[in-house]
Write a protein that holds these residues in place. Structure first.
Motif, PDB file in Angstrom:
ATOM      1  N   ALA A  87       1.009  -1.233   0.135  1.00 33.53           N
ATOM      2  CA  ALA A  87      -0.440  -0.010  -0.434  1.00 33.53           C
ATOM      3  C   ALA A  87       0.641   0.723  -0.226  1.00 33.53           C
ATOM      4  O   ALA A  87       0.245   2.326  -0.836  1.00 33.53           O
ATOM      5  CB  ALA A  87      -0.772  -0.060   0.998  1.00 33.53           C
ATOM      6  N   VAL A  91       0.843   4.325  -2.944  1.00 31.31           N
ATOM      7  CA  VAL A  91       0.532   5.586  -2.822  1.00 31.31           C
ATOM      8  C   VAL A  91       1.892   6.530  -3.139  1.00 31.31           C
ATOM      9  O   VAL A  91       1.629   7.257  -3.632  1.00 31.31           O
ATOM     10  CB  VAL A  91       0.221   5.814  -0.561  1.00 31.31           C
ATOM     11  CG1 VAL A  91       0.289   7.003  -0.946  1.00 31.31           C
ATOM     12  CG2 VAL A  91      -0.928   4.826  -0.748  1.00 31.31           C
ATOM     13  N   PHE A 123     -10.855   9.056 -10.430  1.00 30.58           N
ATOM     14  CA  PHE A 123      -9.857   8.308 -10.737  1.00 30.58           C
ATOM     15  C   PHE A 123      -9.635   7.320  -8.923  1.00 30.58           C
ATOM     16  O   PHE A 123      -9.359   6.054  -8.703  1.00 30.58           O
ATOM     17  CB  PHE A 123      -9.027   8.151 -11.216  1.00 30.58           C
ATOM     18  CG  PHE A 123      -9.604   8.117 -12.555  1.00 30.58           C
ATOM     19  CD1 PHE A 123      -9.360   6.815 -13.313  1.00 30.58           C
ATOM     20  CD2 PHE A 123      -9.500   9.259 -13.305  1.00 30.58           C
ATOM     21  CE1 PHE A 123      -9.996   7.029 -14.785  1.00 30.58           C
ATOM     22  CE2 PHE A 123     -10.336   9.268 -14.498  1.00 30.58           C
ATOM     23  CZ  PHE A 123     -10.174   8.442 -15.389  1.00 30.58           C
ATOM     24  N   TYR A 124      -8.919   8.293  -8.242  1.00 30.72           N
ATOM     25  CA  TYR A 124      -8.378   7.686  -7.009  1.00 30.72           C
ATOM     26  C   TYR A 124      -9.659   6.790  -6.322  1.00 30.72           C
ATOM     27  O   TYR A 124      -9.039   5.981  -4.920  1.00 30.72           O
ATOM     28  CB  TYR A 124      -7.241   8.851  -5.776  1.00 30.72           C
ATOM     29  CG  TYR A 124      -7.893   9.666  -5.214  1.00 30.72           C
ATOM     30  CD1 TYR A 124      -9.026   9.820  -4.743  1.00 30.72           C
ATOM     31  CD2 TYR A 124      -7.124  10.629  -6.025  1.00 30.72           C
ATOM     32  CE1 TYR A 124      -9.314  10.855  -3.453  1.00 30.72           C
ATOM     33  CE2 TYR A 124      -7.516  12.319  -5.298  1.00 30.72           C
ATOM     34  CZ  TYR A 124      -8.521  11.794  -4.000  1.00 30.72           C
ATOM     35  OH  TYR A 124      -8.227  12.882  -3.848  1.00 30.72           O
ATOM     36  N   ILE A 125     -10.310   7.315  -5.841  1.00 33.76           N
ATOM     37  CA  ILE A 125     -11.757   7.335  -5.181  1.00 33.76           C
ATOM     38  C   ILE A 125     -12.509   6.341  -5.998  1.00 33.76           C
ATOM     39  O   ILE A 125     -12.409   4.730  -5.503  1.00 33.76           O
ATOM     40  CB  ILE A 125     -13.196   7.724  -5.341  1.00 33.76           C
ATOM     41  CG1 ILE A 125     -12.460   9.309  -4.502  1.00 33.76           C
ATOM     42  CG2 ILE A 125     -14.739   7.478  -4.615  1.00 33.76           C
ATOM     43  CD1 ILE A 125     -13.764  10.753  -4.091  1.00 33.76           C
ATOM     44  N   ALA A 127     -11.110   3.858  -7.680  1.00 32.43           N
ATOM     45  CA  ALA A 127      -9.468   2.390  -7.440  1.00 32.43           C
ATOM     46  C   ALA A 127      -9.753   2.283  -6.016  1.00 32.43           C
ATOM     47  O   ALA A 127      -9.864   0.925  -5.630  1.00 32.43           O
ATOM     48  CB  ALA A 127      -8.675   3.339  -7.711  1.00 32.43           C
ATOM     49  N   GLY A 128      -9.763   2.612  -5.120  1.00 34.85           N
ATOM     50  CA  GLY A 128     -10.174   3.130  -3.992  1.00 34.85           C
ATOM     51  C   GLY A 128     -11.501   1.562  -3.217  1.00 34.85           C
ATOM     52  O   GLY A 128     -10.947   1.173  -2.420  1.00 34.85           O
ATOM     53  N   GLY A 129     -12.283   2.505  -4.077  1.00 32.22           N
ATOM     54  CA  GLY A 129     -13.972   1.476  -3.972  1.00 32.22           C
ATOM     55  C   GLY A 129     -13.604   0.367  -4.375  1.00 32.22           C
ATOM     56  O   GLY A 129     -13.917  -0.981  -3.583  1.00 32.22           O
ATOM     57  N   THR A 131     -10.763  -2.012  -4.614  1.00 34.02           N
ATOM     58  CA  THR A 131      -9.849  -2.175  -4.265  1.00 34.02           C
ATOM     59  C   THR A 131     -10.208  -2.684  -2.897  1.00 34.02           C
ATOM     60  O   THR A 131      -9.951  -3.911  -2.355  1.00 34.02           O
ATOM     61  CB  THR A 131      -8.689  -1.687  -3.789  1.00 34.02           C
ATOM     62  OG1 THR A 131      -7.763  -0.766  -4.591  1.00 34.02           O
ATOM     63  CG2 THR A 131      -7.614  -2.413  -2.890  1.00 34.02           C
ATOM     64  N   ILE A 132     -11.549  -2.094  -2.257  1.00 33.41           N
ATOM     65  CA  ILE A 132     -11.642  -2.927  -1.633  1.00 33.41           C
ATOM     66  C   ILE A 132     -13.191  -4.200  -1.915  1.00 33.41           C
ATOM     67  O   ILE A 132     -13.259  -5.210  -1.312  1.00 33.41           O
ATOM     68  CB  ILE A 132     -13.183  -0.951  -0.538  1.00 33.41           C
ATOM     69  CG1 ILE A 132     -11.967  -0.768   0.027  1.00 33.41           C
ATOM     70  CG2 ILE A 132     -13.647  -1.962   0.690  1.00 33.41           C
ATOM     71  CD1 ILE A 132     -11.425  -0.821   1.458  1.00 33.41           C
ATOM     72  N   PHE A 135     -10.535  -6.793  -2.141  1.00 33.93           N
ATOM     73  CA  PHE A 135      -9.906  -7.405  -1.067  1.00 33.93           C
ATOM     74  C   PHE A 135     -10.411  -7.757   0.072  1.00 33.93           C
ATOM     75  O   PHE A 135     -10.409  -8.502   0.508  1.00 33.93           O
ATOM     76  CB  PHE A 135      -8.511  -6.698  -0.556  1.00 33.93           C
ATOM     77  CG  PHE A 135      -7.178  -6.712  -2.429  1.00 33.93           C
ATOM     78  CD1 PHE A 135      -6.279  -7.472  -1.929  1.00 33.93           C
ATOM     79  CD2 PHE A 135      -7.422  -5.808  -3.043  1.00 33.93           C
ATOM     80  CE1 PHE A 135      -5.501  -7.598  -3.313  1.00 33.93           C
ATOM     81  CE2 PHE A 135      -6.038  -5.683  -3.838  1.00 33.93           C
ATOM     82  CZ  PHE A 135      -5.852  -6.561  -4.249  1.00 33.93           C
ATOM     83  N   ARG A 136     -11.582  -7.171   0.167  1.00 34.77           N
ATOM     84  CA  ARG A 136     -12.302  -6.843   1.537  1.00 34.77           C
ATOM     85  C   ARG A 136     -13.160  -8.124   1.254  1.00 34.77           C
ATOM     86  O   ARG A 136     -13.787  -9.102   1.407  1.00 34.77           O
ATOM     87  CB  ARG A 136     -13.048  -5.676   1.748  1.00 34.77           C
ATOM     88  CG  ARG A 136     -13.725  -6.038   3.135  1.00 34.77           C
ATOM     89  CD  ARG A 136     -13.612  -4.972   4.142  1.00 34.77           C
ATOM     90  NE  ARG A 136     -13.226  -4.818   4.176  1.00 34.77           N
ATOM     91  CZ  ARG A 136     -13.100  -3.070   5.207  1.00 34.77           C
ATOM     92  NH1 ARG A 136     -14.030  -2.228   4.888  1.00 34.77           N
ATOM     93  NH2 ARG A 136     -12.171  -3.152   5.991  1.00 34.77           N
TER      94      ARG A 136
ATOM     95  N   LEU B  32     -14.878   4.534   1.839  1.00 31.24           N
ATOM     96  CA  LEU B  32     -14.504   3.255   0.459  1.00 31.24           C
ATOM     97  C   LEU B  32     -16.239   2.175   0.564  1.00 31.24           C
ATOM     98  O   LEU B  32     -15.883   1.874  -1.291  1.00 31.24           O
ATOM     99  CB  LEU B  32     -12.958   2.986   0.160  1.00 31.24           C
ATOM    100  CG  LEU B  32     -11.954   4.314   0.238  1.00 31.24           C
ATOM    101  CD1 LEU B  32     -10.811   3.327  -0.105  1.00 31.24           C
ATOM    102  CD2 LEU B  32     -12.794   5.140  -1.444  1.00 31.24           C
ATOM    103  N   SER B  87      -2.993   8.106  -9.838  1.00 32.24           N
ATOM    104  CA  SER B  87      -4.048   8.118  -9.579  1.00 32.24           C
ATOM    105  C   SER B  87      -5.414   6.500  -9.042  1.00 32.24           C
ATOM    106  O   SER B  87      -5.552   6.491  -8.025  1.00 32.24           O
ATOM    107  CB  SER B  87      -5.826   8.831  -9.809  1.00 32.24           C
ATOM    108  OG  SER B  87      -5.022  10.729 -10.047  1.00 32.24           O
ATOM    109  N   PHE B  90      -2.497   5.017  -6.736  1.00 38.19           N
ATOM    110  CA  PHE B  90      -2.102   5.203  -5.845  1.00 38.19           C
ATOM    111  C   PHE B  90      -4.216   5.301  -4.501  1.00 38.19           C
ATOM    112  O   PHE B  90      -3.812   5.125  -3.366  1.00 38.19           O
ATOM    113  CB  PHE B  90      -2.655   7.453  -5.150  1.00 38.19           C
ATOM    114  CG  PHE B  90      -3.203   7.983  -4.553  1.00 38.19           C
ATOM    115  CD1 PHE B  90      -2.934   7.856  -3.010  1.00 38.19           C
ATOM    116  CD2 PHE B  90      -4.231   9.105  -4.650  1.00 38.19           C
ATOM    117  CE1 PHE B  90      -3.025   8.502  -1.808  1.00 38.19           C
ATOM    118  CE2 PHE B  90      -4.783   9.825  -3.361  1.00 38.19           C
ATOM    119  CZ  PHE B  90      -4.033   9.538  -1.371  1.00 38.19           C
ATOM    120  N   GLY B  91      -5.131   5.080  -5.494  1.00 40.43           N
ATOM    121  CA  GLY B  91      -6.398   4.819  -4.561  1.00 40.43           C
ATOM    122  C   GLY B  91      -6.393   3.189  -4.149  1.00 40.43           C
ATOM    123  O   GLY B  91      -6.696   3.700  -3.120  1.00 40.43           O
ATOM    124  N   GLY B  93      -3.652   1.713  -3.123  1.00 39.71           N
ATOM    125  CA  GLY B  93      -2.503   2.033  -2.389  1.00 39.71           C
ATOM    126  C   GLY B  93      -3.563   2.593  -0.531  1.00 39.71           C
ATOM    127  O   GLY B  93      -3.228   1.943   0.163  1.00 39.71           O
TER     128      GLY B  93
END
Lengths: 142, 140
Positions: A87, A91, A123-125, A127-129, A131-132, A135-136, B32, B87, B90-91, B93
């Motif tokens: 992570a 980042v 895009f980062y939101i 990608a973060g969503g 990922t959750i 992986f979750r 998220l 992005s 980054f997102g 990670g």
């Protein structure tokens, strides 16, 4: 109670925005955590190293003062060191390629309706969503 | 004077991240986690931060920074490949650990060893990004 979290979230957000306002109006710079740190560690912005180091010192030290006022503060970080390292690497690389993170693109960029700030945030939101979800909910590792 | 106001700005930033709960990785991952137990706090933090910042941009118009120099140039309109690829990385990670650069620094004093591991890996990533940045400018 979760609603109280929203009020503290908003109040904390205002402080974050005031920090950004000071850094812009006084120092003339965009308050982006990844840029402030990144320009130091890769040696590309050493001519402004003192204001960068001072900013980072303030960011680290303010919670030291506030911490004793709180009964318990748990960051709930995962104990899986491999996840933390991957992570952190993502980042670090990602924010430098994108030239910004949640503070630079999110707070400072979106508040001046910057197309790049808004696009980066979307895009980062996303990608973060995702990922959750992966992986979750699918793999169950975080 | 520049370091003094840098410190003040950093302290406001760190205090805001601390009291908003954004150094709690569970709250960030909760935001998220749209398909799980969704936590809307981050939207309130972002909204609270954008308000004073929008005023600051309006005040900056037609003026100069208090300590001299120039304000940042107007936002670059091009959304390039680097911005999108960066992005997305980054997102990913951010979702994995629930930490982004600001909160990773703000939580160093009390978060424990894992936060130091995260920041060390993040700095390694920032250094690893140098040759990639040199090949692909941020706006392409």
């Amino acid at each position: 109670m979760i609603e109280q979290d929203w009020i503290w979230g908003f109040a904390g957000g205002v402080l974050i925005g005031l920090g950004g306002a000071v850094y812009l109006l006084v120092n003339g710079r965009i308050m982006g955590a990844s840029g402030i740190l990144g320009g130091l560690v890769d040696g590309s912005e050493l001519s402004t190293k003192w204001e960068r180091l001072a900013f980072i010192a303030g960011t680290i030290l303010a919670p030291v003062v506030l911490y004793p006022l709180y009964r318990e503060v748990d960051t709930h970080i995962t104990g899986n060191v491999a996840v933390v390292i991957v992570a952190g690497l993502l980042v670090g690389i990602g924010t430098r390629l994108a030239n910004g993170c949640t503070s630079g693109h999110g707070v400072c960029g979106m508040s001046r309706l910057s197309l790049r700030g808004i696009a980066a945030t979307v895009f980062y939101i996303l990608a973060g969503g995702m990922t959750i979800v992966l992986f979750r909910h699918v793999l169950g590792v975080i | 004077m520049r370091p003094l106001f840098g410190f003040i700005a950093g302290a406001l930033f760190g205090a805001g991240l601390f009291i908003s709960g954004m150094t709690d990785t569970a709250k960030v991952q909760g935001w998220l986690d749209v398909f799980g137990d969704w936590d809307p706090t981050l939207a309130f933090v972002m909204g609270g931060a954008i308000l004073p910042m929008a005023v600051a941009w309006a005040v900056a118009r037609g003026r100069k920074p208090a300590l001299g120099g120039r304000f940042p140039t107007p936002p670059e309109p091009r959304v390039g490949r680097n911005l999108i690829v960066g992005s997305v990385l980054f997102g990913a990670g951010w979702g994995l650990a629930g930490l982004c650069p600001g909160p990773s620094l703000a939580s160093l004093s009390y978060g424990g060893a894992m936060h130091w591991v995260f920041v060390a890996a993040m700095i390694a990533g920032m250094i690893a990004a140098v040759p990639i940045r040199a090949r692909m400018p941020a706006t392409t």
